[in-house]
Enzyme design. Structure first.
Site, PDB file in Angstrom:
ATOM      1  N   LYS A  70     -33.137  -2.143  45.119  1.00  0.00           N
ATOM      2  CA  LYS A  70     -34.224  -2.612  44.275  1.00  0.00           C
ATOM      3  C   LYS A  70     -34.596  -4.115  44.397  1.00  0.00           C
ATOM      4  CE  LYS A  70     -37.700  -2.010  41.671  1.00  0.00           C
ATOM      5  NZ  LYS A  70     -37.393  -1.772  40.225  1.00  0.00           N
ATOM      6  N   LYS A 122     -39.100 -11.230  36.497  1.00  0.00           N
ATOM      7  CA  LYS A 122     -37.556 -11.049  36.008  1.00  0.00           C
ATOM      8  C   LYS A 122     -36.794 -10.371  37.252  1.00  0.00           C
ATOM      9  CE  LYS A 122     -36.411  -7.320  34.462  1.00  0.00           C
ATOM     10  NZ  LYS A 122     -35.609  -6.022  35.274  1.00  0.00           N
TER      11      LYS A 122
END
Length: 303
Positions: A177, A245
């Protein structure tokens, strides 16, 4: 109708449509969210209120998580930070927890170890595809952990995802990811830079988007975000603060592994500027607005 009960914790912009897709597919779904309104929506759709993370785990064969960040996963699953009824208190032998959050690979490994001590299994399974993918059930799911555990839950993941890929042991899904977010950020920043440049040069932005989408520059961001970007529409499909983030996770991992990340570091700073300028709840394509601030004015197609 499946006899498998699915727990779902984290009913936000991605989690709620994923949970309702599972209900529509015939699964019993027990949900929980920190704020009550999304849980009420799930119940109105036919789901059940699990009342707490532990309550969800106690009533479920498999528990799906979709939470914002590493500390949230540690709090909800392990009770770190004062969660009174964490998932770990409700799991039993054979329970599988599938974490769709994007978190640090090292945190994923630690949570997996804690659940293994309770004879439960963690699959770190972050997702990509935005709100559209969650609604349509076409998410790309990148899975780390035991492959046999994944095979046992493929029926569930095939409801919410269009592509389910086993990437390796615990933490490998999160590493994958991070790679995904590196590329997504590069696309968003590159498309933004190109559109601001095209506007300064006096080009027709709609024509530019159409022309370059069909060539070597063609990418997801051009197809799915550029048509809105040139009209100043940055309604969120994926919050910019989450992109920030995720890039922080990627750059931290890059530091740990000694991997060069010049482009990602630049994108990280641009998304930081979005958050610091009050744009964190805009779509991640809204990074174009930071370049517009640097440019001294917006780049927009003529209405």
């Amino acid at each position: 109708m499946s006899d498998k009960t699915v727990g779902f914790i984290g009913l936000g912009i991605m989690g709620l449509p994923m949970a309702t897709n599972l209900l529509d597919a015939g699964y019993r779904v027990v949900g929980h969210n920190r704020s009550p309104e999304p849980t009420a929506e799930l119940v109105a759709h036919g789901g059940e209120d699990g009342e707490s993370p532990a309550g969800v785990a106690e009533r479920s064969d498999v528990v799906l998580l979709c939470l914002p960040d590493s500390p949230d996963v540690e709090r909800v699953v392990l009770g770190d930070g004062g969660e009174p009824n964490p998932v770990v208190d409700g799991v039993g032998p054979g329970t599988t927890v599938i974490d769709h959050s994007t978190i640090s690979p090292t945190v994923a490994e630690r949570v997996a170890e804690a659940l293994a001590a309770e004879d439960a299994t963690l699959l770190d399974a972050p997702i990509s595809g935005g709100e559209e993918g969650a609604i349509e059930g076409t998410l790309s799911i990148m899975v780390g952990g035991d492959e046999d555990a994944l095979d046992a839950q493929r029926d569930v993941l095939d409801v919410v995802g269009g592509t389910v890929t086993h990437c390796g042991p615990s933490g490998a899904g999160q590493t994958t990811k991070a790679c995904n977010q590196i590329v997504v950020a590069a696309q968003m920043v590159g498309v933004s830079e190109a559109l601001v440049f095209a506007d300064n040069a006096g080009a027709d932005l709609e024509a530019v988007v159409e022309a370059i989408s069909g060539g070597a520059a063609g990418c997801w961001a051009l197809d799915n975000r550029a048509p809105d970007m040139i009209h100043g529409d940055f309604d969120p499909g994926f919050f910019a603060e989450y992109q920030y983030k995720d890039l922080r996770i990627a750059t931290d991992a890059g530091e740990a592994f000694g991997s060069p990340m010049p482009q990602t570091s630049l994108a990280h700073e641009l998304y930081k500027s979005m958050v610091e300028n009050g744009m964190g709840r805009d779509d991640n394509s809204g990074v174009m607005q930071v370049l517009e601030l640097m440019n001294g004015g917006p780049a927009r197609a003529e209405e």
